[in-house]
Design a protein around this motif. Structure first.
Motif, PDB file in Angstrom:
ATOM      1  N   TYR A 153       0.834  -1.207   0.000  1.00 59.55           N
ATOM      2  CA  TYR A 153       0.000   0.000   0.000  1.00 59.55           C
ATOM      3  C   TYR A 153       0.869   1.257   0.000  1.00 59.55           C
ATOM      4  O   TYR A 153       0.607   2.223  -0.732  1.00 59.55           O
ATOM      5  CB  TYR A 153      -0.929   0.016   1.213  1.00 59.55           C
ATOM      6  N   LEU A 154       1.903   1.270   0.840  1.00 57.28           N
ATOM      7  CA  LEU A 154       2.785   2.432   0.912  1.00 57.28           C
ATOM      8  C   LEU A 154       3.594   2.591  -0.371  1.00 57.28           C
ATOM      9  O   LEU A 154       3.709   3.692  -0.925  1.00 57.28           O
ATOM     10  CB  LEU A 154       3.728   2.303   2.110  1.00 57.28           C
ATOM     11  N   GLY A 155       4.157   1.471  -0.830  1.00 56.31           N
ATOM     12  CA  GLY A 155       5.030   1.523  -2.002  1.00 56.31           C
ATOM     13  C   GLY A 155       4.294   1.847  -3.289  1.00 56.31           C
ATOM     14  O   GLY A 155       4.673   2.762  -4.031  1.00 56.31           O
ATOM     15  N   PHE A 156       3.229   1.077  -3.561  1.00 63.94           N
ATOM     16  CA  PHE A 156       2.532   1.230  -4.839  1.00 63.94           C
ATOM     17  C   PHE A 156       1.410   2.262  -4.780  1.00 63.94           C
ATOM     18  O   PHE A 156       0.970   2.761  -5.814  1.00 63.94           O
ATOM     19  CB  PHE A 156       2.000  -0.128  -5.306  1.00 63.94           C
ATOM     20  N   GLY A 157       0.964   2.581  -3.580  1.00 61.08           N
ATOM     21  CA  GLY A 157      -0.074   3.585  -3.446  1.00 61.08           C
ATOM     22  C   GLY A 157       0.460   4.995  -3.368  1.00 61.08           C
ATOM     23  O   GLY A 157      -0.202   5.957  -3.795  1.00 61.08           O
ATOM     24  N   ILE A 158       1.691   5.163  -2.834  1.00 58.20           N
ATOM     25  CA  ILE A 158       2.230   6.506  -2.609  1.00 58.20           C
ATOM     26  C   ILE A 158       3.597   6.699  -3.291  1.00 58.20           C
ATOM     27  O   ILE A 158       3.752   7.556  -4.164  1.00 58.20           O
ATOM     28  CB  ILE A 158       2.359   6.785  -1.095  1.00 58.20           C
ATOM     29  N   VAL A 159       4.583   5.902  -2.878  1.00 53.03           N
ATOM     30  CA  VAL A 159       5.959   6.144  -3.317  1.00 53.03           C
ATOM     31  C   VAL A 159       6.124   5.938  -4.822  1.00 53.03           C
ATOM     32  O   VAL A 159       6.721   6.783  -5.514  1.00 53.03           O
ATOM     33  CB  VAL A 159       6.934   5.231  -2.539  1.00 53.03           C
ATOM     34  N   GLN A 160       5.602   4.842  -5.338  1.00 53.67           N
ATOM     35  CA  GLN A 160       5.810   4.555  -6.759  1.00 53.67           C
ATOM     36  C   GLN A 160       5.194   5.598  -7.685  1.00 53.67           C
ATOM     37  O   GLN A 160       5.862   6.120  -8.576  1.00 53.67           O
ATOM     38  CB  GLN A 160       5.301   3.146  -7.100  1.00 53.67           C
ATOM     39  N   PRO A 161       3.912   5.959  -7.500  1.00 55.48           N
ATOM     40  CA  PRO A 161       3.352   6.978  -8.400  1.00 55.48           C
ATOM     41  C   PRO A 161       4.024   8.346  -8.266  1.00 55.48           C
ATOM     42  O   PRO A 161       4.177   9.062  -9.256  1.00 55.48           O
ATOM     43  CB  PRO A 161       1.877   7.036  -8.005  1.00 55.48           C
ATOM     44  N   LEU A 162       4.455   8.702  -7.053  1.00 56.72           N
ATOM     45  CA  LEU A 162       5.110   9.995  -6.863  1.00 56.72           C
ATOM     46  C   LEU A 162       6.460  10.055  -7.571  1.00 56.72           C
ATOM     47  O   LEU A 162       6.766  11.020  -8.276  1.00 56.72           O
ATOM     48  CB  LEU A 162       5.284  10.286  -5.372  1.00 56.72           C
ATOM     49  N   THR A 163       7.279   9.034  -7.368  1.00 54.59           N
ATOM     50  CA  THR A 163       8.605   9.039  -8.002  1.00 54.59           C
ATOM     51  C   THR A 163       8.490   8.901  -9.516  1.00 54.59           C
ATOM     52  O   THR A 163       9.255   9.521 -10.265  1.00 54.59           O
ATOM     53  CB  THR A 163       9.490   7.908  -7.446  1.00 54.59           C
ATOM     54  N   THR A 164       7.527   8.124  -9.973  1.00 53.34           N
ATOM     55  CA  THR A 164       7.341   7.945 -11.412  1.00 53.34           C
ATOM     56  C   THR A 164       6.901   9.248 -12.062  1.00 53.34           C
ATOM     57  O   THR A 164       7.387   9.627 -13.137  1.00 53.34           O
ATOM     58  CB  THR A 164       6.303   6.837 -11.680  1.00 53.34           C
ATOM     59  N   ARG A 165       5.981   9.935 -11.426  1.00 57.00           N
ATOM     60  CA  ARG A 165       5.512  11.219 -11.966  1.00 57.00           C
ATOM     61  C   ARG A 165       6.644  12.254 -11.970  1.00 57.00           C
ATOM     62  O   ARG A 165       6.778  13.044 -12.906  1.00 57.00           O
ATOM     63  CB  ARG A 165       4.334  11.720 -11.139  1.00 57.00           C
ATOM     64  N   LEU A 166       7.470  12.226 -10.937  1.00 49.28           N
ATOM     65  CA  LEU A 166       8.558  13.194 -10.812  1.00 49.28           C
ATOM     66  C   LEU A 166       9.657  12.972 -11.854  1.00 49.28           C
ATOM     67  O   LEU A 166      10.137  13.918 -12.490  1.00 49.28           O
ATOM     68  CB  LEU A 166       9.156  13.121  -9.405  1.00 49.28           C
ATOM     69  N   LEU A 167      10.055  11.707 -12.039  1.00 50.28           N
ATOM     70  CA  LEU A 167      11.191  11.393 -12.901  1.00 50.28           C
ATOM     71  C   LEU A 167      10.805  11.009 -14.323  1.00 50.28           C
ATOM     72  O   LEU A 167      11.637  11.034 -15.233  1.00 50.28           O
ATOM     73  CB  LEU A 167      11.996  10.240 -12.287  1.00 50.28           C
ATOM     74  N   GLY A 168       9.545  10.606 -14.526  1.00 49.21           N
ATOM     75  CA  GLY A 168       9.126  10.140 -15.840  1.00 49.21           C
ATOM     76  C   GLY A 168       9.403   8.665 -16.052  1.00 49.21           C
ATOM     77  O   GLY A 168       9.166   8.124 -17.134  1.00 49.21           O
ATOM     78  N   TYR A 169       9.918   8.000 -15.034  1.00 51.56           N
ATOM     79  CA  TYR A 169      10.111   6.549 -15.011  1.00 51.56           C
ATOM     80  C   TYR A 169      10.186   6.145 -13.544  1.00 51.56           C
ATOM     81  O   TYR A 169      10.297   7.003 -12.655  1.00 51.56           O
ATOM     82  CB  TYR A 169      11.378   6.128 -15.761  1.00 51.56           C
ATOM     83  N   PHE A 170      10.129   4.825 -13.276  1.00 52.63           N
ATOM     84  CA  PHE A 170      10.163   4.377 -11.880  1.00 52.63           C
ATOM     85  C   PHE A 170      11.546   3.833 -11.537  1.00 52.63           C
ATOM     86  O   PHE A 170      11.981   2.832 -12.114  1.00 52.63           O
ATOM     87  CB  PHE A 170       9.111   3.298 -11.649  1.00 52.63           C
ATOM     88  N   PRO A 171      12.264   4.487 -10.600  1.00 54.16           N
ATOM     89  CA  PRO A 171      13.605   4.021 -10.218  1.00 54.16           C
ATOM     90  C   PRO A 171      13.523   2.840  -9.249  1.00 54.16           C
ATOM     91  O   PRO A 171      13.850   2.952  -8.059  1.00 54.16           O
ATOM     92  CB  PRO A 171      14.206   5.262  -9.548  1.00 54.16           C
ATOM     93  N   ALA A 172      13.090   1.707  -9.758  1.00 53.05           N
ATOM     94  CA  ALA A 172      12.836   0.540  -8.916  1.00 53.05           C
ATOM     95  C   ALA A 172      14.074   0.117  -8.131  1.00 53.05           C
ATOM     96  O   ALA A 172      13.966  -0.409  -7.012  1.00 53.05           O
ATOM     97  CB  ALA A 172      12.334  -0.617  -9.780  1.00 53.05           C
ATOM     98  N   HIS A 173      15.257   0.349  -8.708  1.00 52.08           N
ATOM     99  CA  HIS A 173      16.492  -0.068  -8.028  1.00 52.08           C
ATOM    100  C   HIS A 173      16.705   0.688  -6.720  1.00 52.08           C
ATOM    101  O   HIS A 173      17.402   0.200  -5.833  1.00 52.08           O
ATOM    102  CB  HIS A 173      17.694   0.119  -8.962  1.00 52.08           C
ATOM    103  N   TRP A 174      16.115   1.863  -6.576  1.00 44.92           N
ATOM    104  CA  TRP A 174      16.214   2.597  -5.309  1.00 44.92           C
ATOM    105  C   TRP A 174      15.600   1.800  -4.163  1.00 44.92           C
ATOM    106  O   TRP A 174      15.974   1.981  -3.001  1.00 44.92           O
ATOM    107  CB  TRP A 174      15.473   3.932  -5.412  1.00 44.92           C
ATOM    108  N   PHE A 175      14.654   0.971  -4.491  1.00 45.99           N
ATOM    109  CA  PHE A 175      13.881   0.254  -3.475  1.00 45.99           C
ATOM    110  C   PHE A 175      14.142  -1.259  -3.490  1.00 45.99           C
ATOM    111  O   PHE A 175      13.388  -2.028  -2.907  1.00 45.99           O
ATOM    112  CB  PHE A 175      12.386   0.528  -3.693  1.00 45.99           C
ATOM    113  N   GLY A 176      15.219  -1.661  -4.182  1.00 44.83           N
ATOM    114  CA  GLY A 176      15.572  -3.072  -4.243  1.00 44.83           C
ATOM    115  C   GLY A 176      14.593  -3.908  -5.036  1.00 44.83           C
ATOM    116  O   GLY A 176      14.427  -5.104  -4.789  1.00 44.83           O
ATOM    117  N   LEU A 177      13.953  -3.268  -6.046  1.00 45.80           N
ATOM    118  CA  LEU A 177      12.935  -3.955  -6.842  1.00 45.80           C
ATOM    119  C   LEU A 177      13.391  -4.211  -8.276  1.00 45.80           C
ATOM    120  O   LEU A 177      12.573  -4.306  -9.191  1.00 45.80           O
ATOM    121  CB  LEU A 177      11.631  -3.138  -6.839  1.00 45.80           C
TER     122      LEU A 177
END
Length: 279
Positions: free
Chosen positions: A149-173
């Protein structure tokens, strides 16, 4: 091992590798990777099967590993495109180059979910599913549910919108993901329909698949539950004929399997589980 560059119907270069055995048993195994997992993870596994007579193909979806663009921001890719175009380029190649082979496909995590996006998935005699499920958050255990919920509900959409891609490696994904791949992943987690939520946005061939499928789940895979695995087979691929295999940590020489480590060389003896199924 031979490097291949395949071109999709929309002119994207997909990098693959072909492992040819010294003495072929006329069986081919295609490996569909997990989300953000580079094909090199599967090389030792592929070599093992090649030494046992199989022809093996690994590849990277667009936006991942050797199929990554110079600039990720603005790059057009999604999990739906992985299934309908990238995976399709591999089945086109297989139909042309190996028409008389027995064909098998191993889907690791999302690599199984995309099968229903390609009408040519029907060419395979049998599927192997490893670490895959309908990943809806409601199927997950409590601690993982909170992280999701925290990762995909908040962190992922925010970082993706900010950078234009999702930096999954930041989160070990795993590898960073193109924007729409990240949003599709979010659908798998937060939409109750999960895989079906993606399939309804694309030509859906999932109901055409009626082959045998050997479904492997690791005991220590915290992102996987029996409920989620059964949902995938009951609600999405309900015409497949599943056999289930729970792999216990005591079967691993390091006592560690998780979501990806089944394919690490230290778990080589576990690969016989699949080998014995296919021979």
């Amino acid at each position: 091992m031979e490097k291949l560059i395949l071109t999709t119907h929309d002119n994207i270069a997909i990098t693959a590798h072909l492992f040819l055995p010294q003495k072929s048993n006329k069986k081919l195994l295609l490996i569909n990777s997990a989300t953000g997992v580079k094909q090199q993870i599967y090389f030792s596994f592929a070599q093992f099967f090649s030494e046992n007579g199989f022809t093996i193909i690994t590849y990277d979806y667009r936006g991942i590993g050797l199929s990554k663009p110079e600039k990720m921001k603005g790059f057009n890719a999604s999990m739906r495109i992985w299934g309908s175009k990238d995976f399709k380029s591999l089945t086109d190649y297989i139909k042309t180059e190996f028409p008389d082979y027995e064909k098998y496909c191993l889907g690791h995590s999302v690599g199984a979910l995309i099968l229903g996006m390609n009408e040519d998935a029907e060419i395979f005699n049998e599927f192997i599913f490893v670490g895959t499920q309908n990943a809806f958050v409601g199927h997950l255990k409590f601690r993982t549910k909170i992280e999701a919920y925290l990762g995909f509900g908040i962190v992922q959409p925010l970082t993706t919108r900010l950078l234009g891609y999702f930096p999954a490696h930041w989160f070990g994904l795993g590898e960073s993901l193109p924007k729409n791949c990240a949003y599709d992943w979010r659908t798998l987690i937060l939409n109750k329909k999960s895989t079906n939520g993606l399939l309804e946005k694309i030509d859906d061939y999932s109901k055409n698949l009626n082959q045998k499928v050997f479904v492997i789940r690791a005991e220590d895979d915290v992102w996987l539950t029996e409920k989620g695995v059964k949902s995938l087979l009951n609600d999405t691929y309900h015409n497949l004929q599943p056999t289930y295999r729970l792999v216990k940590t005591t079967e691993s020489e390091k006592g560690e399997i998780g979501h990806v480590n089944f394919f690490r060389s230290y778990n080589k003896k576990l690969w016989n589980i699949i080998l014995n199924e296919l021979i």
